[in-house]
Structure formats: C-alpha cells, structure tokens
Design an enzyme around this catalytic site. Structure first.
Site, PDB file in Angstrom:
ATOM      1  N   THR A   1     -79.028 -41.756  56.085  1.00  0.00           N
ATOM      2  CA  THR A   1     -80.719 -41.383  55.502  1.00  0.00           C
ATOM      3  C   THR A   1     -80.372 -41.623  54.535  1.00  0.00           C
ATOM      4  O   THR A   1     -80.020 -40.919  53.393  1.00  0.00           O
ATOM      5  CB  THR A   1     -80.311 -39.446  57.047  1.00  0.00           C
ATOM      6  OG1 THR A   1     -78.937 -39.106  55.739  1.00  0.00           O
ATOM      7  CG2 THR A   1     -80.473 -39.607  58.267  1.00  0.00           C
TER       8      THR A   1
ATOM      9  N   GLU B   1     -50.069  -0.458  43.640  1.00  0.00           N
ATOM     10  CA  GLU B   1     -50.198  -1.967  44.666  1.00  0.00           C
ATOM     11  C   GLU B   1     -51.179  -2.783  43.662  1.00  0.00           C
ATOM     12  O   GLU B   1     -50.600  -4.342  43.363  1.00  0.00           O
ATOM     13  CB  GLU B   1     -49.869  -1.370  45.445  1.00  0.00           C
ATOM     14  CG  GLU B   1     -49.101  -0.800  46.282  1.00  0.00           C
ATOM     15  CD  GLU B   1     -47.520  -2.123  46.912  1.00  0.00           C
ATOM     16  OE1 GLU B   1     -48.060  -3.268  46.263  1.00  0.00           O
ATOM     17  OE2 GLU B   1     -46.636  -1.305  46.815  1.00  0.00           O
TER      18      GLU B   1
ATOM     19  N   PHE C   1     -68.413  20.244  62.145  1.00  0.00           N
ATOM     20  CA  PHE C   1     -68.045  21.408  61.790  1.00  0.00           C
ATOM     21  C   PHE C   1     -67.022  22.028  62.137  1.00  0.00           C
ATOM     22  O   PHE C   1     -65.828  22.213  62.969  1.00  0.00           O
ATOM     23  CB  PHE C   1     -69.276  22.064  62.434  1.00  0.00           C
ATOM     24  CG  PHE C   1     -69.404  21.912  64.018  1.00  0.00           C
ATOM     25  CD1 PHE C   1     -67.570  22.044  65.213  1.00  0.00           C
ATOM     26  CD2 PHE C   1     -69.951  21.109  65.167  1.00  0.00           C
ATOM     27  CE1 PHE C   1     -68.102  21.688  66.022  1.00  0.00           C
ATOM     28  CE2 PHE C   1     -69.547  20.831  66.914  1.00  0.00           C
ATOM     29  CZ  PHE C   1     -68.569  21.030  66.756  1.00  0.00           C
TER      30      PHE C   1
ATOM     31  N   HIS D   1     -52.220   4.797  51.709  1.00  0.00           N
ATOM     32  CA  HIS D   1     -52.732   5.024  53.266  1.00  0.00           C
ATOM     33  C   HIS D   1     -54.113   5.040  53.592  1.00  0.00           C
ATOM     34  O   HIS D   1     -54.145   5.576  54.526  1.00  0.00           O
ATOM     35  CB  HIS D   1     -51.960   5.882  53.721  1.00  0.00           C
ATOM     36  CG  HIS D   1     -50.176   5.367  53.511  1.00  0.00           C
ATOM     37  ND1 HIS D   1     -49.501   3.997  54.355  1.00  0.00           N
ATOM     38  CD2 HIS D   1     -49.286   5.929  53.010  1.00  0.00           C
ATOM     39  CE1 HIS D   1     -48.350   3.999  53.886  1.00  0.00           C
ATOM     40  NE2 HIS D   1     -48.332   4.403  53.288  1.00  0.00           N
TER      41      HIS D   1
ATOM     42  N   LYS E   1     -69.133 -34.043  71.333  1.00  0.00           N
ATOM     43  CA  LYS E   1     -68.431 -34.574  72.773  1.00  0.00           C
ATOM     44  C   LYS E   1     -67.826 -35.029  73.343  1.00  0.00           C
ATOM     45  O   LYS E   1     -67.184 -35.351  73.886  1.00  0.00           O
ATOM     46  CB  LYS E   1     -70.398 -34.623  73.485  1.00  0.00           C
ATOM     47  CG  LYS E   1     -70.327 -34.536  74.782  1.00  0.00           C
ATOM     48  CD  LYS E   1     -71.302 -34.438  75.651  1.00  0.00           C
ATOM     49  CE  LYS E   1     -71.175 -34.546  76.813  1.00  0.00           C
ATOM     50  NZ  LYS E   1     -73.043 -34.736  77.536  1.00  0.00           N
TER      51      LYS E   1
ATOM     52  N   ASP F   1     -81.274 -27.104  59.447  1.00  0.00           N
ATOM     53  CA  ASP F   1     -81.604 -28.440  60.005  1.00  0.00           C
ATOM     54  C   ASP F   1     -80.969 -28.881  61.742  1.00  0.00           C
ATOM     55  O   ASP F   1     -80.475 -27.878  62.573  1.00  0.00           O
ATOM     56  CB  ASP F   1     -79.567 -28.968  59.657  1.00  0.00           C
ATOM     57  CG  ASP F   1     -79.761 -30.215  59.741  1.00  0.00           C
ATOM     58  OD1 ASP F   1     -79.979 -31.582  60.481  1.00  0.00           O
ATOM     59  OD2 ASP F   1     -79.349 -30.788  58.729  1.00  0.00           O
TER      60      ASP F   1
ATOM     61  N   THR G   1     -83.445 -39.108  62.798  1.00  0.00           N
ATOM     62  CA  THR G   1     -82.309 -40.079  63.314  1.00  0.00           C
ATOM     63  C   THR G   1     -82.483 -38.955  65.094  1.00  0.00           C
ATOM     64  O   THR G   1     -81.226 -39.855  65.656  1.00  0.00           O
ATOM     65  CB  THR G   1     -80.497 -38.762  62.974  1.00  0.00           C
ATOM     66  OG1 THR G   1     -81.295 -37.899  63.700  1.00  0.00           O
ATOM     67  CG2 THR G   1     -80.677 -39.421  61.665  1.00  0.00           C
TER      68      THR G   1
ATOM     69  N   THR H   1     -78.316 -39.281  51.132  1.00  0.00           N
ATOM     70  CA  THR H   1     -77.611 -40.218  50.971  1.00  0.00           C
ATOM     71  C   THR H   1     -77.495 -41.481  50.928  1.00  0.00           C
ATOM     72  O   THR H   1     -76.303 -41.530  50.040  1.00  0.00           O
ATOM     73  CB  THR H   1     -76.065 -39.658  52.596  1.00  0.00           C
ATOM     74  OG1 THR H   1     -76.610 -38.140  52.718  1.00  0.00           O
ATOM     75  CG2 THR H   1     -74.868 -40.337  52.322  1.00  0.00           C
TER      76      THR H   1
END
Length: 522
Positions: A30, A328, A471, A276, A134, A122, A63, A33
């Site tokens: 295309t 850590e 509460f 933790h 497919k 697209d 396309t 590209t």
C-alpha cells in the site's frame, strides 16, 4: 508466490522485503509502505496493480477488493475455489504482513479530538489480517516485526513455514485484532462515559514472565493495560523503569503497587514502608530523610525486608539512611546520581523510577474514569470497580462528640484517614505528628485490629489519633483506644450502635468525627 505488505510500523520492513525477494516472492504494498520500500531500493508494486482500482476516500479504501480477498481466502487444492480463481482471473496471495494504524498511540494523548481519533481506526488492515489468519493453512500472516526474523529463518532452514508456526501466527493475528478492537471500544465508551458495559473485553500486553507467583509452585507473568490515556499522565508500576536489582517477584509487585498508591495521596515529602501489602510505616516531613526515619521508626521490626515508596526523588541523605538496612525494592519519581552511587552497593535492591511526578493533584475523577478499573478474580468471573482514592485535601466530616478535635488532632486525623485506605480490612491506624505509630490490619473483628494497633504502638499510642476504615459495630473498639490513650477518632459512622460509640468517646473526653465514607480493602 505473492505477498501483500501494509505496515504502519516500518521496523524490520527492509529485511522482510529483501528476504521475501530472495524466495522469489512478488511484493505488493500500500501507499506509504510501497514508498518506504522504493526508497530502500526494493522493488515493490502497488496493490492497485492487483485491484486495477485506485485508493479512494483519502486512503480509507485501498485493499477492500475481491481480487485481494479472493487471493487470500481461496482454499488451495479445493477444486471449486481453484475454478473460481481461474474464472475471475485472481491469483493466490501467500503472505500477508500487516500491522495496523497506531490508534492506541494516538488516543493515548488526551488532547486527541474525536474526529482525529476516528481517522486512525484501521479497517482494511484488520480485514486483511483476519482473512489471512482464517486461511492460515495456505497463507502466512505476520502482524509483529519481532516475528519476521524467526519465521523467515525457519523458511530458509526448513524450506517452508510449518503448519504449527502458521497456526501460532494466526492465533497471534486474531489476538492482535481483538486487542485493537478492544482499544477502540474502550475509547468510544470513554467518550460516552460508560464505565461498565454489558459486554467487555480486556486488552493486555505481557511485560515479562515472573520467576513464579506468590509461591514457587505457581507460574506468573506481568501484563500491562494497553492504550490507557491516563497512563500518559499518571505514574504506574507497569511503566516504571527498573534502574538496578534482580528480577521483581510477584509479591514485590503487589507491595510496590501499594507503596505507590499510598504516597500518591500526599503533597508533602512522604515515605511509606510496605510489608505483605500493608503499610507498616508511613510519615510526612518537610525533609525527605526525616520522613524516612519516622516511617522506619513506625515499626522497625516489620520494616525489615519491606519495600519503600517515596513521592519525592530519593536524594543522597535518604539513600544513605536506607542503605544501612535490608529492603527489597524502592519506587520513587527519580533517584539522584549521588543516591544511585550509594544504593548500587546493594546489588539485589530493586530501584524503580516512575519518571513522572507522584502527587494527588494529578488525580481527578475524569482521569480515574479514563484509566483502568480495579480487577479481581473470583471463581468463574471477574469483579470490576472504580479506584478508591483520597486526595490531599481534608475529607468532609462532622463532629459527633461533645468535644471538637484540636487543630493538631485534625491534621493527624486527615493524615491517618489517607493511610487507613491502604490497609487491609478490618483496618485501624494510629498516628501522631504525621507519623504512623501503630497498624492493625486484616483482623476478623475490629476490636482485635484496635488491640493490635495499640500493641504495635506501645507507649506511642498515648496522645495519638485513630482512623478506622469502617464503623465500629460496638463500643469496645472505642473503649480499647481510650484505654491506650488515643485522643481522637475518625471513622465513617453508619452503625446501628453509633450512639454507643459516641457515648464511649464522650465518657473519655475523646473527639470523634464521622466522614460518611468507608475505605474497605479486602
């Protein structure tokens, strides 16, 4: 053999095209590209040569044509399909390399207008990808530049691209278009402020595998949300740069997320230490190193081996104090060069920089809705909710006791109210002079959480204030706090026994305020 190439991302494009030409593949491309390939001196024909029809509607249609989709979808070796191809003078297309218009990147900028965003959806590219996927038994589909080299290497070494590889590429292709469509749907829902649609897909991309999950026998990986406009502004764990240290673990990431979330509620220099998934120390101060010292003093025993969160860049003085103990990980907006030089002596200490400010003024309702919901898994499904966030300003409240809180108590109550949101329920936080002195987390009864917080605080409970995430169902929690010397309480209120709690506070000349808002964290 023939290939169609239409890529928005030109990474690896030249290598792909040259390798295809070496296999005597005719390339059709295309507009953008083809131009890029020709500039590289690579022979690529326009897809118009196949369709015999020009691109129209500003490139929206180029396309979408039977000669292209017939060539892709034809089942090779099926007589009926072979006959129709011959009848309509359609030649098979064997390779489809397509990646899509950068919709996600475009709408990640919150200033992108709707009309501009729609132009980046697209249509033809998605149709090409799905058609090729497919018919993967006959067509190789490539949607990611990182797949070009291994697929071409297999073709070069084995003389073909195996059916197993084609199937894997097809799965990748369908996932690619699914994520793309999900991003579009999310964006359009955001425009219409629909938070919880009837049907929902979630789009994620893997950052990396983790060594293991919560325990060594569990497998785990870290994924990021894709295409959130809020992530371009707000600091997130997924977008941090790891400056040093060994690989992060599943549990490290959980603790770091709590740390980032906790310090984001404060504008003053703030340090939190998380262990933790609960803050064991948190403090504010005008000077960051003093905030660290107070946070560590909140519970120095629990702090060992925890993770640190800071809403200010880690400086030399703070790094020097931190380096004396074992942690850590640390997450902060930045680290000064002097701080990095000090902390690099701790080779296993992970350092994460958000490279974005960590402050509550960046958070607003609109951004929270633009961001991602909180997600939890349950058997057979997911639970989604909007985030629970407390800004830097004072919470709305009403005084329910005979005594009003003092200005100093109000300051500490607002501080504790922001902290308790980050503690597992039932949650109790004791604070004094913008410093956490005791935490009771995750207990099955609220009075036990009070007792635990008092135990952790020791003598420091005297003169402190208390925040409760929900509460008091009975007055026993208030009595336990008063016995320890707590002078003021902030809680949501709403219990059928609120009057009992108020009477207990009045009996001990405590101040108590109700916010009407709960902060459970399960």
């Amino acid at each position: 053999m023939r290939a169609i190439i239409s890529v928005a991302n030109h990474e690896g494009l030249s290598m792909l095209a040259q390798e295809l030409l070496s296999h005597h593949v005719t390339i059709f491309a295309t507009g953008g590209t083809q131009k890029a390939l020709v500039e590289e001196g690579i022979n690529a024909q326009s897809v118009n040569e196949i369709t015999q029809f020009p691109e129209i509607l500003s490139g929206r249609v180029k396309t979408l044509h039977p000669t292209i989709f017939g060539g892709i979808l034809a089942h090779r070796g099926l007589p009926e399909h072979e006959k129709e191809l011959k009848q309509h003078q359609i030649q098979p297309i064997d390779i489809v390399a397509v990646n899509l218009s950068p919709f996600v990147e475009k709408v990640s900028n919150p200033t992108t207008a709707l009309d501009e965003a729609l132009e980046h959806i697209d249509i033809g590219g998605v149709a090409l990808v799905r058609a090729a996927a497919k018919n993967f038994q006959d067509v190789v589909v490539l949607v990611r530049p990182q797949d070009y080299f291994p697929v071409l290497q297999e073709w070069r070494e084995q003389g073909e691209v195996s059916l197993e590889t084609r199937r894997r590429l097809a799965a990748t292709a369908f996932q690619h278009t699914a994520c793309y469509d999900t991003a579009i749907a999310e964006y359009l829902r955001g425009v219409s402020n629909e938070t919880f649609p009837e049907e929902l897909t979630i789009s994620l991309e893997r950052i990396h595998f983790l060594r293991y999950g919560e325990n060594p026998h569990q497998h785990a990986a870290f994924y990021r949300w894709t295409g959130s406009p809020a992530s371009a502004i707000l600091p997130t764990l997924a977008d941090c740069e790891i400056l040093q240290g060994k690989d992060l673990s599943y549990n490290n990431l959980l603790d770091l997320d709590v740390a980032l979330n906790a310090v984001q509620s404060f504008t003053a220099p703030t340090i939190v230490i998380v262990k933790h998934t609960n803050p064991c120390g948190l403090a504010c101060d005008d000077v960051l190193v003093e905030a660290y010292k107070k946070a560590h003093a909140g519970d120095p025993v629990s702090a060992f081996g925890g993770v640190i969160g800071s809403n200010r860049p880690i400086d030399q003085a703070t790094a020097l104090e931190i380096s004396q103990l074992f942690y850590e990980a640390i997450i902060a907006p930045e680290f000064t060069a002097e701080a990095l030089q000090i902390l690099e002596t701790r080779k296993n200490l992970r350092l994460l920089a958000t490279h974005r400010p960590i402050e509550p003024k960046l958070i607003n309702t609109e951004l929270l809705l633009m961001g991602r919901p909180e997600v939890r898994t349950v058997g057979g499904g997911l639970l989604l909710q909007t985030p629970d966030f407390v800004g830097d300003g004072e919470a709305e409240y009403r005084v329910v006791t005979d005594r009003d809180p003092t200005l100093e108590e109000i300051t500490d109550l607002m501080f504790a109210w922001k902290v308790v949101r980050c503690v597992k329920s039932n949650a109790i936080v004791l604070a004094h002079k913008l410093m956490v002195v005791g935490v009771g987390a995750g207990q099955m009864s609220r009075v036990t959480s009070v007792q635990l917080a008092v135990y952790k605080a020791g003598d420091r409970a005297h003169g402190s204030v208390l925040a409760s995430d929900a509460f008091f169902p009975f007055a026993d929690g208030v009595e336990a706090a008063a016995k320890a010397g707590v002078t003021a309480i902030i809680q949501p209120g709403g219990s059928v026994r609120d009057e009992e709690a108020i009477r207990a506070a009045n009996k001990h000349v405590m101040a108590m305020i109700f916010t009407g808002k709960r902060h459970f964290r399960h």
